[in-house]
Motif scaffolding. Sequence first.
Motif, mmCIF file in Angstrom:
data_model
loop_
_atom_site.group_PDB
_atom_site.id
_atom_site.type_symbol
_atom_site.label_atom_id
_atom_site.label_comp_id
_atom_site.label_asym_id
_atom_site.label_seq_id
_atom_site.Cartn_x
_atom_site.Cartn_y
_atom_site.Cartn_z
ATOM 1 N N GLY A 102 42.670 45.463 36.871
ATOM 2 C CA GLY A 102 43.401 44.383 37.505
ATOM 3 C C GLY A 102 44.796 44.734 37.951
ATOM 4 O O GLY A 102 45.542 43.863 38.415
ATOM 5 N N ALA A 104 44.602 44.481 43.928
ATOM 6 C CA ALA A 104 44.453 44.020 42.551
ATOM 7 C C ALA A 104 45.151 42.681 42.387
ATOM 8 O O ALA A 104 46.219 42.452 42.958
ATOM 9 C CB ALA A 104 45.024 45.037 41.569
ATOM 10 N N LEU A 105 44.543 41.806 41.605
ATOM 11 C CA LEU A 105 45.098 40.482 41.375
ATOM 12 C C LEU A 105 46.465 40.558 40.706
ATOM 13 O O LEU A 105 47.362 39.771 40.994
ATOM 14 C CB LEU A 105 44.136 39.669 40.503
ATOM 15 C CG LEU A 105 44.574 38.253 40.132
ATOM 16 C CD1 LEU A 105 44.621 37.369 41.365
ATOM 17 C CD2 LEU A 105 43.618 37.640 39.093
ATOM 18 N N GLY A 106 46.644 41.535 39.804
ATOM 19 C CA GLY A 106 47.894 41.617 39.051
ATOM 20 C C GLY A 106 49.047 42.224 39.815
ATOM 21 O O GLY A 106 50.202 42.054 39.435
ATOM 22 N N GLY A 126 51.333 40.430 41.646
ATOM 23 C CA GLY A 126 50.305 39.931 42.538
ATOM 24 C C GLY A 126 50.351 40.574 43.915
ATOM 25 O O GLY A 126 50.531 41.785 44.072
ATOM 26 N N GLU A 160 35.444 35.850 40.258
ATOM 27 C CA GLU A 160 36.263 36.603 39.317
ATOM 28 C C GLU A 160 35.383 37.484 38.434
ATOM 29 O O GLU A 160 34.330 37.062 37.948
ATOM 30 C CB GLU A 160 37.096 35.668 38.452
ATOM 31 C CG GLU A 160 38.003 36.402 37.482
ATOM 32 C CD GLU A 160 39.030 35.507 36.816
ATOM 33 O OE1 GLU A 160 39.831 36.027 36.015
ATOM 34 O OE2 GLU A 160 39.032 34.295 37.099
ATOM 35 N N SER A 177 48.430 42.773 31.502
ATOM 36 C CA SER A 177 47.922 41.720 32.380
ATOM 37 C C SER A 177 49.088 40.997 33.031
ATOM 38 O O SER A 177 50.077 40.664 32.370
ATOM 39 C CB SER A 177 47.057 40.727 31.593
ATOM 40 O OG SER A 177 46.582 39.702 32.437
ATOM 41 N N ASP A 227 40.080 42.227 44.734
ATOM 42 C CA ASP A 227 40.004 43.052 43.523
ATOM 43 C C ASP A 227 38.559 43.513 43.369
ATOM 44 O O ASP A 227 37.704 42.763 42.889
ATOM 45 C CB ASP A 227 40.436 42.240 42.304
ATOM 46 C CG ASP A 227 41.164 43.078 41.274
ATOM 47 O OD1 ASP A 227 41.029 44.310 41.334
ATOM 48 O OD2 ASP A 227 41.850 42.505 40.418
ATOM 49 N N SER A 242 45.404 39.034 35.428
ATOM 50 C CA SER A 242 44.623 40.192 35.861
ATOM 51 C C SER A 242 43.937 40.839 34.670
ATOM 52 O O SER A 242 44.495 40.923 33.579
ATOM 53 C CB SER A 242 45.537 41.220 36.543
ATOM 54 O OG SER A 242 46.488 41.734 35.623
#
Length: 761
Positions: free
Chosen positions: A162, A206-208, A196, A574, A146, A516, A150
Amino acid sequence: MRKYDKPSFYKMQNSFRVNATPMALVRATRLMTAVCFLYPLHLVGDACAQQTSKPQDKSVPRRVKKIGKPASSALIAASGAEQIQVTSSGSIRAVERRLRRNPGNFTVIDSKDVEKGRAATLEDALAFQPGIFAQATTGSTGNKISIRGSGAGSFYGGYSLGMKYLVDGLAVSGVGGFQEDRLNNTGYQRTEVLYGANAFDYAATALGGGINFVTHTGVSAPGSMVHFEAGSYGTLKEQVSQGGTFDHSKGDYYVTAARTNRQGFQTATAMHRTDVVANLGYRFTDKLAARLLFRWDEGAGHFGGLLTKDQIKHSPTINPNDWGNRPTHSTMLGFKTDYIFDDESKLEYGVTWNNYPLFNATHTYQFNLWRSTDVNNSLKYNRKDHFFGHDSDTNIILSDVHMVAGDSRYYTSTGLSTENNRDTWTLRDRVKYAGSHDLVFSVGNNSRLFDKLWLTSGFSVIWIDRNIRLVDRLVPADNLQSREHYNNVFITPRFGLRYEINRNIDLFTNFSRTIDPPVTWQYHNVQGGSPYNNTGSVGPLKAQRANTVEVGIRGKLGRFEGSLALYRSWVRDELLTVVVTRATNTTAEITATSNASPTVHQGIEAGLNTSLFNSKQYGSLGFRQALTVNDFHYMHDATLGTNKIPSLPIWMYQAVLQYKHPIGLYADFDFRASSSYYVDYTNTVKAPSYGIFGLKIGYEDPSKTWSTFLDLRNLANKHYVTAAYQSYNLGGKDAAVFYPGDGLSVFGGVTVHFPHVGSSL
């Protein structure tokens, strides 16, 4: 988010206790952190006064047209537009200079550093990196990864969410996610992590962000290599590799095979896997190059059982519930080629075929079979220009991640399921996903506005399509939803500024938007139900969106080198998952995913390397630190208020004291600590904090022909929680939702190189 029981309100617990280490150690750690993080920032002002004496580093070297003999295959790009293949400290610095153009946080990890100790999982590779939560949930290949929260609501034991994963710049994670079992270190020369929205050039949705694994080639790993590793809990690893060049160095080849076995810290958690990695590159002219990529793995393993905190304290090796065996295998075939039109432009095309079936929970009475085949295409165009005397770098990217075949099948059996008793299986239902895809078109530009100020701008057009069909029901149910089609187009902007204080220090800031989308199987049972009792269904889900602001500083000043980044993301819809029914020895796990009310992800990512002394006679001593501070919470949920999002620590601190002697000896003494954190959405139960120590000693022959190491972990044999399942409401009671970390462990390895064997054909 969707609720599964009567909601009840619990006030947040603001009290915070650190019981991982003695208070004296905590105070010492705080003092070291304050000195090593704050003092370098105080010196930045001095650096500003020294910046005029040397010419500025333009960061992005201009291409020089080659004349005469064609370039070797070493120039075939491993990823992106830069042509870098050699894994030395010099090349790692070159990659960092390329990524430095990004006005945001990133890190580059040299696999040679990782392989100085145990290198079994991605937890080993991503350790001591700020902002990254990486845990092997059962000590083997099940990885929880993570970045910036994410995949916070994802469960373990299947797919990593994520993040976008790439191999040599080509996407390998699909619309169904990425199997945790494929997250290992075999055959890689380095790992590039862009946090990010800074993974913009990877067309990441993707958020991550994105993680790009760069494979060895015949240039980066010439000759033959033999590696043997053994250690605690029945760990055994064997690996051989061969690489070299041919046809007067216009072509190169690399192949490696590895076999890993582990009996496990908990009972009934044995695993084994075999990996084969190969690639073949050739430069046809000084303008045209191509590379073939191949990865294959097969294996099986038992994931660890979830325990209560009391069980972890007194008997962490027990495994009350064996979830069954998980046979896995995957195959990736890839091709990439690049053509240089002139000194200022380059076109790169890549395609991967990924096949990754998963047989989940064999030797149980309820199990499932997942089949996924993706074809992922990528077309990138890069050019460099000059406008009004200023450098300008433009990237245009078209990326398509497409599932050409895929479904999940849910079975029950009258006997414990195996591959050989299919006559006892009963198909309950089947969900098809073929045709689902993520199509991304991106345009990005990086321009020098003034002598030291760079502007990064761009946008992406993202087309998300999910085609979910539930078919082959054992018992027809017209009242249950059997089809869901999500089709949407998003436009995501990106703007950033980077100011070069001097050639070694940057200030940066950016604003970005990320999308995402849900993975295919998250559409299952959104409205409740289970395929095993004829109530399985599919339901609606939306893509989560996040607007992120980031500011930071990175660079080198005297004996200090590091980075500091602060970010805040406002997240809408989310994707969070609740485990509705836990797996047992005979029954399968049931999860449900829903879109949450607005949430916030914010945090601090700080890393610092300090050179304490450096002597040609006595060696060098360095101190490396990584601090991560997380705050992930609901904004104003009708039921949960401003509760914390569960399953990720509030803070993590890692530090290592590293000694190297000129004759090849080295020793590392490390410390890893994590805060407590909630494991349920109602914030009633916490995973305990912990702190563990490790020691690594080794020797690398100056001729680089052989090396050996001894890696000791958790020296105090502390019983601790490495990761946790998230629940909706535990009511303040201890529950079996925690994974135990490995106890005292000892691993040793020997590597022998034969650099001239087959290195030039």
